[in-house]
Design a protein around this motif. Structure first.
Motif, PDB file in Angstrom:
ATOM      1  N   GLN A 224       0.820  -1.216   0.000  1.00 22.39           N
ATOM      2  CA  GLN A 224       0.000   0.000   0.000  1.00 22.39           C
ATOM      3  C   GLN A 224       0.858   1.272   0.000  1.00 22.39           C
ATOM      4  O   GLN A 224       0.377   2.338  -0.411  1.00 22.39           O
ATOM      5  N   ASP A 255      -4.388  -5.912  -5.203  1.00 21.69           N
ATOM      6  CA  ASP A 255      -5.672  -5.360  -4.777  1.00 21.69           C
ATOM      7  C   ASP A 255      -6.648  -5.505  -5.941  1.00 21.69           C
ATOM      8  O   ASP A 255      -6.253  -5.492  -7.109  1.00 21.69           O
ATOM      9  N   TYR A 258      -6.920  -2.917  -9.178  1.00 28.22           N
ATOM     10  CA  TYR A 258      -5.570  -3.073  -9.709  1.00 28.22           C
ATOM     11  C   TYR A 258      -5.115  -1.921 -10.588  1.00 28.22           C
ATOM     12  O   TYR A 258      -3.920  -1.714 -10.783  1.00 28.22           O
ATOM     13  N   HIS A 260      -5.147   1.195 -10.011  1.00 28.37           N
ATOM     14  CA  HIS A 260      -4.582   2.336  -9.283  1.00 28.37           C
ATOM     15  C   HIS A 260      -3.718   1.923  -8.099  1.00 28.37           C
ATOM     16  O   HIS A 260      -3.366   2.760  -7.273  1.00 28.37           O
ATOM     17  N   THR A 261      -3.385   0.651  -7.996  1.00 30.36           N
ATOM     18  CA  THR A 261      -2.582   0.180  -6.872  1.00 30.36           C
ATOM     19  C   THR A 261      -1.371  -0.595  -7.374  1.00 30.36           C
ATOM     20  O   THR A 261      -1.235  -0.890  -8.561  1.00 30.36           O
ATOM     21  N   ALA A 299      -0.074   4.469 -11.284  1.00 32.59           N
ATOM     22  CA  ALA A 299      -0.024   3.349 -10.338  1.00 32.59           C
ATOM     23  C   ALA A 299       1.423   2.864 -10.223  1.00 32.59           C
ATOM     24  O   ALA A 299       2.145   2.792 -11.220  1.00 32.59           O
TER      25      ALA A 299
END
Length: 314
Positions: A224, A255, A258, A260-261, A299
């Motif tokens: 994160q 996540d 996906y 944006h992570t 990301a």
């Protein structure tokens, strides 16, 4: 009457004599026409003076000893300054990319201020295979480029068609610890000797973590928080939530959101190095991934070129 005509004739003769003398002998006091002066010759624009070139970063012997390459030790690497001696051969060239230049059709990765020295070239059709523009991704990085050395305008170059052809050096403190029989001060992990290559991977091989010299856990960051380490080489831990194989790239997502992570990116050239297809092998596994954090479409991600960059956490 005769006396009148005589003076007149005399005057006429004197006038004619003076006229002939004037024609035969130029008047020394007369002013000649000015000589022709051609217009000034064309003055060209001043010659181009190039801007001062950036200073090439020098890597000390101590710093070089602290470098680890994701694909492991190699004995077939040449420095970029020797590339011209290997025209027509497929080799691996090492050096620091000191600047880049991009046009609509091509990106140049320059290893020297002298444009006739070695360079790597990425054409526009191949740029889409990289997670971010190659000029941004590799500028200032110590890299190894593998490919056929060709000559272009008197200088050697390698054309890069795939991200798997270029590899970025990691620092020893950020590399994955590997057990070896060598005298290394704890807790520094030892590099694998060139004479002792790692055993080949099989379908039953489990890629797991090796204990560090002092039995302490290696520092990691949570997936994160990966975006806060943009541009840095770190180890990111987390559970692979889902995967996706497009046929051109495999994504290991951490996540459901996906897009944006944080994610791991693996290109086809590296798939055969894994004991099974990475999208299946790492599904639902807790892993630690070492590499450089780059941003792509807002990301964070790490590109993995070798299984040694991913460890399964027990």
């Amino acid at each position: 009457m005769r006396f009148i005509l005589l003076p007149v004739a005399t005057v006429l003769l004197m006038t004619l004599a003076m006229a002939c003398q004037s024609t035969a002998t130029p008047n020394p006091t007369s002013t000649p026409y000015p000589t022709y002066t051609p217009p000034p010759t064309y003055t060209p624009y001043p010659t181009y003076t190039p801007q001062p070139q950036p200073t090439v970063d020098r890597i000390s012997a101590t710093e070089r000893e602290q470098l680890v390459w994701p694909t492991g030790p190699r004995d077939d690497v040449i420095p970029y300054k020797d590339a011209a001696a290997f025209m027509g051969e497929t080799v691996t060239v090492e050096g620091t990319i000191i600047d880049t230049h991009r046009t609509d059709s091509v990106t140049f990765l320059n290893f020297s201020p002298n444009r006739s020295d070695f360079k790597a070239v990425v054409f526009a059709d191949d740029r889409t295979g990289f997670p971010s523009p190659p000029g941004t991704l590799f500028d200032g990085k110590l890299v190894r480029v593998k490919g056929l050395i060709e000559e272009y305008q008197g200088g050697p170059e390698i054309i890069i068609n795939s991200p798997a052809q270029i590899e970025v050096a990691l620092t020893l403190g950020q590399a994955i610890p590997t057990a070896c029989n060598c005298d290394c001060p704890a807790p520094t992990p030892c590099p694998v000797p060139a004479s002792a290559p790692a055993p080949p991977l099989t379908d039953t091989t489990v890629i797991t973590s090796a204990p560090s010299a002092d039995n302490t856990e290696e520092p990691m960051v949570n997936w994160q928080d990966a975006a806060t380490y943009q541009g840095q080489t770190v180890t990111v831990k987390g559970q692979v939530n889902n995967t996706y194989n497009s046929g051109k790239v495999i994504f290991l997502n951490f996540d459901r959101n996906y897009r944006h992570t944080f994610k791991v990116v693996i290109f086809p050239e590296a798939w055969s190095l894994f004991p099974a297809s990475p999208d299946e092998y790492y599904q639902n596994k807790n892993v630690a991934v070492t590499g450089q954090i780059e941003m792509y479409q807002d990301a964070p991600e790490i590109i993995v070129n070798h299984p040694d960059q991913i460890r399964i956490l027990e």
